[in-house]
Motif scaffolding. Structure first.
Motif, mmCIF file in Angstrom:
data_model
loop_
_atom_site.group_PDB
_atom_site.id
_atom_site.type_symbol
_atom_site.label_atom_id
_atom_site.label_comp_id
_atom_site.label_asym_id
_atom_site.label_seq_id
_atom_site.Cartn_x
_atom_site.Cartn_y
_atom_site.Cartn_z
ATOM 1 N N LEU A 42 32.716 82.943 -1.207
ATOM 2 C CA LEU A 42 34.138 82.872 -1.538
ATOM 3 C C LEU A 42 34.927 82.181 -0.440
ATOM 4 O O LEU A 42 35.882 81.450 -0.715
ATOM 5 C CB LEU A 42 34.692 84.287 -1.774
ATOM 6 N N THR B 169 34.243 78.460 -1.103
ATOM 7 C CA THR B 169 34.941 77.899 -2.269
ATOM 8 C C THR B 169 36.450 77.879 -2.056
ATOM 9 O O THR B 169 37.139 76.966 -2.526
ATOM 10 C CB THR B 169 34.595 78.680 -3.544
ATOM 11 N N ARG B 170 36.990 78.886 -1.340
ATOM 12 C CA ARG B 170 38.426 78.883 -1.043
ATOM 13 C C ARG B 170 38.789 77.652 -0.213
ATOM 14 O O ARG B 170 39.803 76.992 -0.457
ATOM 15 C CB ARG B 170 38.820 80.149 -0.292
ATOM 16 N N LYS C 288 38.669 74.388 -2.245
ATOM 17 C CA LYS C 288 39.805 74.213 -3.152
ATOM 18 C C LYS C 288 41.014 73.612 -2.451
ATOM 19 O O LYS C 288 41.856 72.986 -3.095
ATOM 20 C CB LYS C 288 40.187 75.558 -3.770
ATOM 21 N N THR C 289 41.124 73.817 -1.141
ATOM 22 C CA THR C 289 42.307 73.366 -0.412
ATOM 23 C C THR C 289 42.099 72.021 0.273
ATOM 24 O O THR C 289 43.053 71.448 0.794
ATOM 25 C CB THR C 289 42.706 74.400 0.660
ATOM 26 N N ARG D 292 36.819 86.210 -8.903
ATOM 27 C CA ARG D 292 37.359 85.139 -8.078
ATOM 28 C C ARG D 292 36.389 83.973 -7.979
ATOM 29 O O ARG D 292 36.789 82.799 -8.038
ATOM 30 C CB ARG D 292 37.695 85.671 -6.687
ATOM 31 N N LEU D 293 35.094 84.264 -7.856
ATOM 32 C CA LEU D 293 34.118 83.189 -7.764
ATOM 33 C C LEU D 293 34.079 82.396 -9.066
ATOM 34 O O LEU D 293 34.038 81.161 -9.046
ATOM 35 C CB LEU D 293 32.732 83.748 -7.441
ATOM 36 N N ASP E 117 36.964 80.151 -9.084
ATOM 37 C CA ASP E 117 36.782 79.048 -8.140
ATOM 38 C C ASP E 117 35.852 77.981 -8.713
ATOM 39 O O ASP E 117 36.078 76.779 -8.519
ATOM 40 C CB ASP E 117 36.215 79.563 -6.813
ATOM 41 N N THR F 248 37.857 75.903 -11.027
ATOM 42 C CA THR F 248 38.783 75.041 -10.303
ATOM 43 C C THR F 248 38.070 73.844 -9.683
ATOM 44 O O THR F 248 38.591 72.722 -9.679
ATOM 45 C CB THR F 248 39.501 75.835 -9.194
ATOM 46 N N LEU F 249 36.867 74.092 -9.166
ATOM 47 C CA LEU F 249 36.101 73.018 -8.525
ATOM 48 C C LEU F 249 35.438 72.087 -9.535
ATOM 49 O O LEU F 249 34.902 71.045 -9.155
ATOM 50 C CB LEU F 249 35.038 73.631 -7.606
#
Length: 424
Positions: free
Chosen positions: A81, A84-85, A88-89, A163-164, A167, A170-171
């Motif tokens: 996590l 991946t966080r 994302k940024t 959350r994963l 993510d 999102t990715l």
């Protein structure tokens, strides 16, 4: 041809990088990312070093062919996590994950566990649903505290699994694409992961997940009649914490690695039999075995080491929660005798023993508290280095010819090469 396991320090958890392919066309799989404080100091620097070693410059990211989270425990998923966080940024990503393998807990039990999460939150607060379960959390019941903590850890990881999955979306990466986006389950045919690498999934089996769902449904029915403490204690079962682990037999160039997550050893053996890799009641050899559940003796037995023989045994754990345990080492050496093999530890033995002693004394204090409150579970004896430490075990054990102990370094890669050397 490359087939190497890159073992990272991951505190009480797992963090493994699997290298495959060739030097001209290298491949990479990432299996678990450890708990908090693992991604930054241990995993991220290694990923950046691999990118550099491959000569990737400018905007070119390091491709990760597969990222697999074995199961929803904080000590396996949190580092992923964190990765991946960060991805994302980033406007320019230094890492690109092409495919994820992951079974979320609500997918496993077949419904959204709102009542289950409400009970965890009621007793331990909303932070527990974000991986923030207090270290001193325990249920006032005469149960095995390690089992209770493991169960609570799974429940607390529900939000992390959600959350994963968010993510991954999102990715724009694929999720369980070899399984049509559905649950990853044991089968009898190897799954091609990439050129030159296959995974034979040996766990979880559908029967195991059906058993898990029955236990969950039974727990929900009784929950309204009980206090949170009683309902959580009733939900505790050794199968609950480990049934969801994805277990794979990785193969490349005729070499094999058995990657076990935190699965129970009886389920691993049954899964290998189910997949046709192990004869009923028989034995087999693998080149590398990642010891399940960080070497906890509660999750291992001598039969496992007698039936599954390896050239390399990887123990991931720094002594937290007592793992790896001395009893497990005893089982291994009893089963293998004077045969050659190498043990790989992620931390030095003295550091492991120091943490194991601290955990022993903490659990002893809890047991004394329970007894004062009327509990019946006996209080363990005082810690004895001679009787409990791993160091004392090896001081009294003469390694046979070909038997070695290697420790993962904090400053340089620890790579186990089964084919051509990785070299970086």
């Amino acid at each position: 041809m490359i087939f190497s396991l890159d073992v990272r320090r991951a505190r009480k958890g797992d963090c493994l990088l699997l290298h495959f392919g060739s030097h001209g066309q290298p491949g990479l799989a990432l299996i678990d990312g450890g708990p908090a404080q693992v991604y930054g100091p241990h995993l991220k620097p290694r990923l950046l070093k691999l990118r550099e070693a491959r000569g990737l410059e400018g905007p070119a990211p390091l491709p990760v062919d597969l990222l697999m989270v074995s199961h929803v425990d904080d000590d396996h998923i949190q580092g992923i996590l964190d990765l991946t966080r960060e991805l994302k940024t980033q406007q320019t990503r230094r890492v690109s994950v092409l495919n994820f393998w992951h079974n979320t807990f609500d997918d496993l039990i077949g419904n959204t566990p709102a009542a289950l999460t409400a009970s965890v939150s009621a007793q331990f607060g909303t932070a527990s649903l974000e991986g923030g379960l207090p270290e001193d959390a325990w249920v006032d019941a005469d149960e095995d505290d390690e089992v209770i903590r493991g169960c609570l850890g799974v429940l607390a990881s529900i939000e992390q699994g959600h959350r994963l999955r968010g993510d991954v979306e999102t990715l724009g990466a694929a999720l369980n694409q070899e399984f049509d986006g559905k649950l990853i389950l044991a089968g009898s045919q190897p799954v091609p992961v990439a050129e030159g690498l296959t995974f034979l999934v040996v766990g979880p089996t559908r029967a195991e997940l059906e058993d898990l769902q029955k236990k969950h449904d039974a727990w929900l029915k009784t929950r309204k009649k009980e206090s949170p403490e009683e309902s959580l204690a009733a939900y505790v079962d050794k199968s609950v914490t480990n049934l969801s682990s994805i277990v794979v037999l990785a193969e490349s160039g005729g070499k094999t690695m058995l990657l076990t997550g935190d699965a129970r050893v009886d389920r691993i053996l049954e899964g290998l039999e189910f997949a046709g890799a192990l004869k009923q009641g028989g034995s087999m050899e693998v080149d590398l075995l990642k010891i399940p559940h960080h070497g906890s003796s509660n999750n291992l037995d001598s039969d496992f080491f007698e039936r599954l023989r390896a050239s390399h045994y990887v123990f991931s754990g720094n002594g937290e929660h007592g793992n790896p345990e001395r009893e497990t080492m005893d089982m291994l050496f009893t089963a293998r005798g004077g045969e050659p093999f190498t043990i790989h530890l992620t931390y030095p033995i003295d550091e492991i023993d120091a943490a194991r002693q601290a955990d022993w004394e903490k659990e002893q204090a809890k047991e004394k508290t329970r007894q004062r409150k009327g509990g019946h579970k006996p209080v363990r004896e005082d810690w004895s280095a001679a009787r409990q430490s791993i160091a004392a075990f090896f001081e009294n054990t003469t390694l046979a010819n070909g038997q070695r102990i290697e420790v993962v370094s904090e400053s340089k890669p620890h790579v186990i090469d089964l084919l051509d050397p990785l070299g970086y």
